[in-house]
Design a protein around this motif. Structure first.
Motif, mmCIF file in Angstrom:
data_model
loop_
_atom_site.group_PDB
_atom_site.id
_atom_site.type_symbol
_atom_site.label_atom_id
_atom_site.label_comp_id
_atom_site.label_asym_id
_atom_site.label_seq_id
_atom_site.Cartn_x
_atom_site.Cartn_y
_atom_site.Cartn_z
ATOM 1 N N GLY A 51 0.868 -1.172 0.000
ATOM 2 C CA GLY A 51 0.000 0.000 0.000
ATOM 3 C C GLY A 51 0.905 1.222 0.000
ATOM 4 O O GLY A 51 1.874 1.289 0.793
ATOM 5 N N ALA A 52 0.626 2.159 -0.901
ATOM 6 C CA ALA A 52 1.567 3.263 -1.128
ATOM 7 C C ALA A 52 2.008 3.992 0.156
ATOM 8 O O ALA A 52 3.216 4.142 0.396
ATOM 9 N N PRO A 53 1.063 4.452 1.006
ATOM 10 C CA PRO A 53 1.532 5.201 2.186
ATOM 11 C C PRO A 53 2.371 4.345 3.141
ATOM 12 O O PRO A 53 3.398 4.813 3.656
ATOM 13 N N ARG A 93 10.407 -1.325 -5.235
ATOM 14 C CA ARG A 93 9.185 -1.351 -6.069
ATOM 15 C C ARG A 93 9.130 -0.020 -6.832
ATOM 16 O O ARG A 93 9.424 1.037 -6.261
ATOM 17 N N CYS A 161 -8.721 -3.824 -4.570
ATOM 18 C CA CYS A 161 -7.460 -3.947 -3.827
ATOM 19 C C CYS A 161 -7.682 -3.555 -2.363
ATOM 20 O O CYS A 161 -8.814 -3.614 -1.866
ATOM 21 N N ASN A 162 -6.629 -3.138 -1.691
ATOM 22 C CA ASN A 162 -6.773 -2.668 -0.315
ATOM 23 C C ASN A 162 -6.130 -1.305 -0.161
ATOM 24 O O ASN A 162 -4.911 -1.164 -0.306
ATOM 25 N N ALA A 163 -6.983 -0.323 0.083
ATOM 26 C CA ALA A 163 -6.496 1.025 0.409
ATOM 27 C C ALA A 163 -7.101 1.376 1.760
ATOM 28 O O ALA A 163 -7.697 2.428 1.956
ATOM 29 N N ALA A 167 -2.893 -0.311 4.897
ATOM 30 C CA ALA A 167 -2.039 0.257 3.844
ATOM 31 C C ALA A 167 -1.497 1.630 4.250
ATOM 32 O O ALA A 167 -0.819 2.285 3.451
ATOM 33 N N THR A 168 -1.801 2.049 5.471
ATOM 34 C CA THR A 168 -1.458 3.406 5.927
ATOM 35 C C THR A 168 -1.153 3.369 7.432
ATOM 36 O O THR A 168 -1.235 2.310 8.049
ATOM 37 N N GLN A 200 -5.530 -8.999 -2.551
ATOM 38 C CA GLN A 200 -5.563 -7.976 -1.488
ATOM 39 C C GLN A 200 -6.997 -7.670 -1.044
ATOM 40 O O GLN A 200 -7.236 -7.321 0.108
ATOM 41 N N CYS A 240 -4.706 4.784 -4.678
ATOM 42 C CA CYS A 240 -3.829 4.976 -5.840
ATOM 43 C C CYS A 240 -2.367 4.887 -5.414
ATOM 44 O O CYS A 240 -2.030 5.048 -4.242
ATOM 45 N N ASP A 241 -1.552 4.612 -6.403
ATOM 46 C CA ASP A 241 -0.105 4.513 -6.183
ATOM 47 C C ASP A 241 0.648 5.704 -6.757
ATOM 48 O O ASP A 241 1.747 6.027 -6.321
ATOM 49 N N ASN A 251 -3.180 2.528 -10.172
ATOM 50 C CA ASN A 251 -3.587 1.779 -8.976
ATOM 51 C C ASN A 251 -3.536 0.302 -9.331
ATOM 52 O O ASN A 251 -3.247 -0.068 -10.476
ATOM 53 N N LYS A 252 -3.833 -0.529 -8.375
ATOM 54 C CA LYS A 252 -3.752 -1.980 -8.545
ATOM 55 C C LYS A 252 -4.391 -2.453 -9.845
ATOM 56 O O LYS A 252 -5.451 -1.965 -10.236
ATOM 57 N N PHE A 319 -0.010 -3.105 -11.772
ATOM 58 C CA PHE A 319 -0.836 -1.885 -11.717
ATOM 59 C C PHE A 319 -1.343 -1.567 -13.116
ATOM 60 O O PHE A 319 -0.789 -2.048 -14.103
HETATM 61 O O1 MRU Z 1 0.635 -4.019 -4.681
HETATM 62 P P1 MRU Z 1 -0.014 -3.314 -3.527
HETATM 63 O O2 MRU Z 1 -0.831 -4.209 -2.669
HETATM 64 O O3 MRU Z 1 0.989 -2.496 -2.746
HETATM 65 O O4 MRU Z 1 -1.011 -2.288 -4.220
HETATM 66 C C1 MRU Z 1 -1.722 -1.411 -3.398
HETATM 67 C C2 MRU Z 1 -2.698 -0.558 -4.114
HETATM 68 O O5 MRU Z 1 -2.840 -0.614 -5.310
HETATM 69 C C3 MRU Z 1 -3.438 0.446 -3.272
HETATM 70 O O6 MRU Z 1 -4.691 0.711 -3.822
HETATM 71 C C4 MRU Z 1 -2.649 1.769 -3.207
HETATM 72 O O7 MRU Z 1 -1.313 1.532 -2.871
HETATM 73 C C5 MRU Z 1 -3.241 2.714 -2.235
HETATM 74 S S1 MRU Z 1 -3.048 2.213 -0.541
HETATM 75 C C6 MRU Z 1 -3.728 3.465 0.394
#
Ligand code: MRU
Length: 352
Positions: A51-53, A93, A161-163, A167-168, A200, A240-241, A251-252, A319
């Motif tokens: 997750g990006a954050p 990544r 996916c999982n946001a 993921a934060t 995810q 989103c990434d 995004n995923k 993605f």
């Molecule tokens: O490959 P991942 O599981 O890291 O992908 C995550 C996503 O695509 C999430 O939607 C994105 O990072 C936002 S997380 C707040």
């Protein structure tokens, strides 16, 4: 609001990065205790932290731990050690810009502390990494508040996916509006796409939503169209990434298909994006590097025996980019951006 699990934290005394191993969820809630640069790199690459954050937070602490171990006695030597760790972690990544954003933020902090001693530089880096984590929590809360304004009691959203919280460091981005709405006493239901190949949606989103008492329905990715057609979905919220200056959003894998379906069925499609995920250096989505991962994730991951014939060719982009014309709004901590995105993003970054 329900307290949610922290996916990344630092034990500075033990010089350990403690990471919730997301590859084991939902079966096991286990934490990794990472001390080496290699193990932190691997945790990011293997999506143990994801997750990006959360990747950004892990990178901030990771580069701090690398620098903390430095035996340098001068600023120049220390910066050389820092840069080695920074470049190494940056190679884990390619798509989520938060990784690079956090590493750059750490580097900038180092530069502002030029006149300090090495122990003071280490302390400044620790403070900056802690601040990245703390800021993310606030950002999630704000995104949740802006997003919740779009929700009414009884609505159902779909996510991909999982946001979410894991993921934060806060309540997530795409799921934050749901948690904020729940806190206000609204009942919001969620359809979660399972999100092949790494699941995810099934393993993480469904898990954290069910744990939080949110009405959740898990569907396979190829069922998104039917639930939209049947009128079950009021809005789509995704994370989103990386968001390009024109609003194109990585995004995923599978997100762009969901957006195309949403357009077809006339359902609003929202991207939840911390400002740290907007990359104004990327003019359009074509400038965003899409991570390609091993084909074994498609053929071999979830059963003891392979799920596909030996030797079959695979293509596994992690993605995809959603065209900005499919996005109803981009929900940031500073408000909801509307098209024309090039204009609204430029304004919010005060580029004009
Ligand atoms: O490959 P991942 O599981 O890291 O992908 C995550 C996503 O695509 C999430 O939607 C994105 O990072 C936002 S997380 C707040």
């Amino acid at each position: 609001m329900k307290a949610l699990i922290q996916p990344v934290r630092l034990d500075d005394e033990k010089s350990e990065l403690i990471v919730l191993d997301q590859t084991l969820l939902p079966g096991k809630v286990e934490y990794l205790h990472l001390t080496t640069q290699e193990s932190i790199w691997e945790a990011i690459y293997k999506l143990q932290v994801r997750g990006a954050p959360a990747i950004g937070i892990a990178a901030g602490y990771g580069v701090y731990l690398g620098a903390k171990a430095s035996a340098a006695t001068t600023y120049e030597e220390f910066v050389a050690d820092f840069n080695q760790s920074k470049d190494y972690l940056a190679s884990s990544r390619p798509t989520a810009v938060n990784l690079f954003w956090a590493l750059d933020r750490m580097a900038k902090r180092l530069e502002t502390e030029k006149d300090q001693s090495v122990p003071e530089l280490k302390a400044a880096l620790l403070q900056e990494a802690n601040q990245i984590l703390a800021d993310d929590e606030t950002v999630c809360q704000r995104i949740g508040e802006y997003g919740a304004e779009l929700l009414a009691d009884g609505m159902t959203i779909l996510t991909h996916c999982n946001a979410g919280a894991i993921a934060t460091s806060g309540f997530g981005t795409a799921l934050a509006p749901v948690y904020v709405a729940q806190d206000k006493g609204l009942t919001i239901s969620v359809y979660a796409d399972e999100t092949r190949p790494l699941l995810q949606g099934a393993r993480l989103t469904a898990w954290e939503l069910v744990e939080s008492g949110i009405d959740t329905t898990l569907i396979c990715d190829n069922m998104a169209s039917i639930v939209m057609k049947e009128g079950k979905i009021d809005a789509i919220f995704v994370g989103c990434d990386r968001v390009a200056l024109n609003g194109d959003t990585a995004n995923k894998i599978g997100t762009s298909g969901v957006a195309i379906l949403a357009k077809h069925y006339g359902i609003p499609f929202y991207v939840c994006a911390p400002m740290s995920t907007i990359d104004i250096e990327c003019k359009t989505g074509d400038d965003i590097q899409i991570e390609e991962r091993p084909g074994a994730e498609i053929t071999d991951m979830w059963y003891e025996t392979p799920m596909a014939p030996a030797g079959v060719k695979t293509y596994n982009p992690a993605f995809d980019v959603t065209d900005h014309r499919l996005i109803t709004g981009i929900i940031t901590e500073k408000g909801i951006l509307k098209p024309n995105y090039e204009e609204s993003i430029s304004n919010i970054f005060a580029l004009v």
